[in-house]
Design an enzyme around this catalytic site. Sequence first.
Site, PDB file in Angstrom:
ATOM      1  N   LYS A   1       0.845  -1.049   0.059  1.00  0.00           N
ATOM      2  CA  LYS A   1      -0.015   0.129   0.001  1.00  0.00           C
ATOM      3  C   LYS A   1       1.030   1.077  -0.059  1.00  0.00           C
ATOM      4  CE  LYS A   1      -1.014   2.472   2.878  1.00  0.00           C
ATOM      5  NZ  LYS A   1      -0.735   4.021   3.294  1.00  0.00           N
TER       6      LYS A   1
ATOM      7  N   THR B   1       3.416   6.940   3.158  1.00  0.00           N
ATOM      8  CA  THR B   1       3.696   5.867   4.011  1.00  0.00           C
ATOM      9  C   THR B   1       3.473   4.584   3.083  1.00  0.00           C
ATOM     10  OG1 THR B   1       2.838   6.943   5.667  1.00  0.00           O
ATOM     11  CG2 THR B   1       2.264   4.661   5.953  1.00  0.00           C
TER      12      THR B   1
ATOM     13  N   GLU C   1      -1.434  10.320  -4.570  1.00  0.00           N
ATOM     14  CA  GLU C   1      -2.576  10.601  -4.274  1.00  0.00           C
ATOM     15  C   GLU C   1      -2.943  11.955  -5.273  1.00  0.00           C
ATOM     16  OE1 GLU C   1      -2.232  10.243   0.675  1.00  0.00           O
ATOM     17  OE2 GLU C   1      -1.221  11.967  -0.332  1.00  0.00           O
TER      18      GLU C   1
ATOM     19  N   ASN D   1      -4.725  15.877   1.120  1.00  0.00           N
ATOM     20  CA  ASN D   1      -3.573  16.042   2.380  1.00  0.00           C
ATOM     21  C   ASN D   1      -4.188  17.416   3.322  1.00  0.00           C
ATOM     22  OD1 ASN D   1      -1.435  14.105   2.197  1.00  0.00           O
ATOM     23  ND2 ASN D   1      -1.641  14.385   0.235  1.00  0.00           N
TER      24      ASN D   1
END
Length: 409
Positions: A181, A192, A278, A404
């Site tokens: 992931k 992350t 993202e 974010n």
Amino acid sequence: MNITEIKGGVTAAKGFEAAAAAAAIKYQGRTDMALVYSEKPCHAAGTFTTNLVKAAPVKWDQKIVKESPYAQAVIVNSGIANACTGEEGMGYCKETAEEAAKVLGVPENAVLVASTGVIGMQLPMDRLKKGISLLKEAKGSTLEHGTAASKAIMTTDTVNKEIAVQVELGGKTVTVGGMCKGSGMIHPNMCTMLAFVTTDANISKEMLQKCVSNDVKDTFNMISVDGDTSTNDTLLVLANGMAENPEITEENEDYKVFAKALNTVNTWLAKKMAGDGEGATALFEVKIVGAESKEQAVILSKSVVTSSLVKAAIYGHDANWGRILCAMGYSGAQFDPEKVDLFFESAAGKLQIIENGVAVNYSEEEATKILSEPEVTAIADVKMGDATATAWGCDLTYDYVKINADYRS
């Protein structure tokens, strides 16, 4: 060397099981815990974040990988990162391992843990412990079990990521499968990012660690979404030996074949992470060719792939080649800008943009067409030698900021 891709992920290799559970760690109405389990003890190898701020699970796993004779289970939660949680954070890792040891019937020092999500929040251990029991009840060895686990570890990812390949080693079929992931805070420096790879290969702990440490240099460490190196970056590789190939204890031909299989899995996972950055709409690949050394090529490719201005141009399908040359120029690597050739390539074709540092007479319309594909490559030839390197990233979009700006809500 014949590497065959098969359908599957962490459960593709012999003796491995996986599971997912909804424990309400932070998320509601979805799975948020995963288990990877081997019916036999495994040699374990790992690479971890170089961020000075390391999450508790990273510290726990580093110790297990280095000191424990074997590992047999990985417990993962999403939603809360268990980072910057002080002594309590290490306590959570120990409690998790103790509970998993009790429920799964394995030694405490054979349990690896991983977390991903918001930094600074404390883990609800009552829910997490209950989740471990749910994982035991749900575990199985089918493709569906592996897929469920790969979905449970997602945070801002838009798709789950899993792959498996097979090779022949010593007359035996060996499988390497993986899941990961990662979508934001991706700038591995070891991602992350969490990645888990399983294999039934019979390989010594020393050779496995050597193979993993060498491979990340060209795979996970060559991707970037936003330039932020996470507190939780972890790659764990478990080998249970159940393929029964002759044990790999040196860098022989079998080692090279295994290394190539691992590289195939890790490259695929790394590119999927970069492409799922993202808010991203495109995977952006940067190839440096004709470099004087591998180190020079790595520095140049990563400088381009991490440039916010270059990433914005890719989002705008704009052949703003000056930004690429600029990013190469401030990378710290030495080269002659007046010798650089630059090309853009995608499924829509290949187009030379500059020759010897100067723009050629190219079609802006054709360049825009090439840059409008979901996978775009920039190739820069610095004409200094034979070394090459490839880095992967993504475009920079409005949605990256939106995601974010309200990540904790």
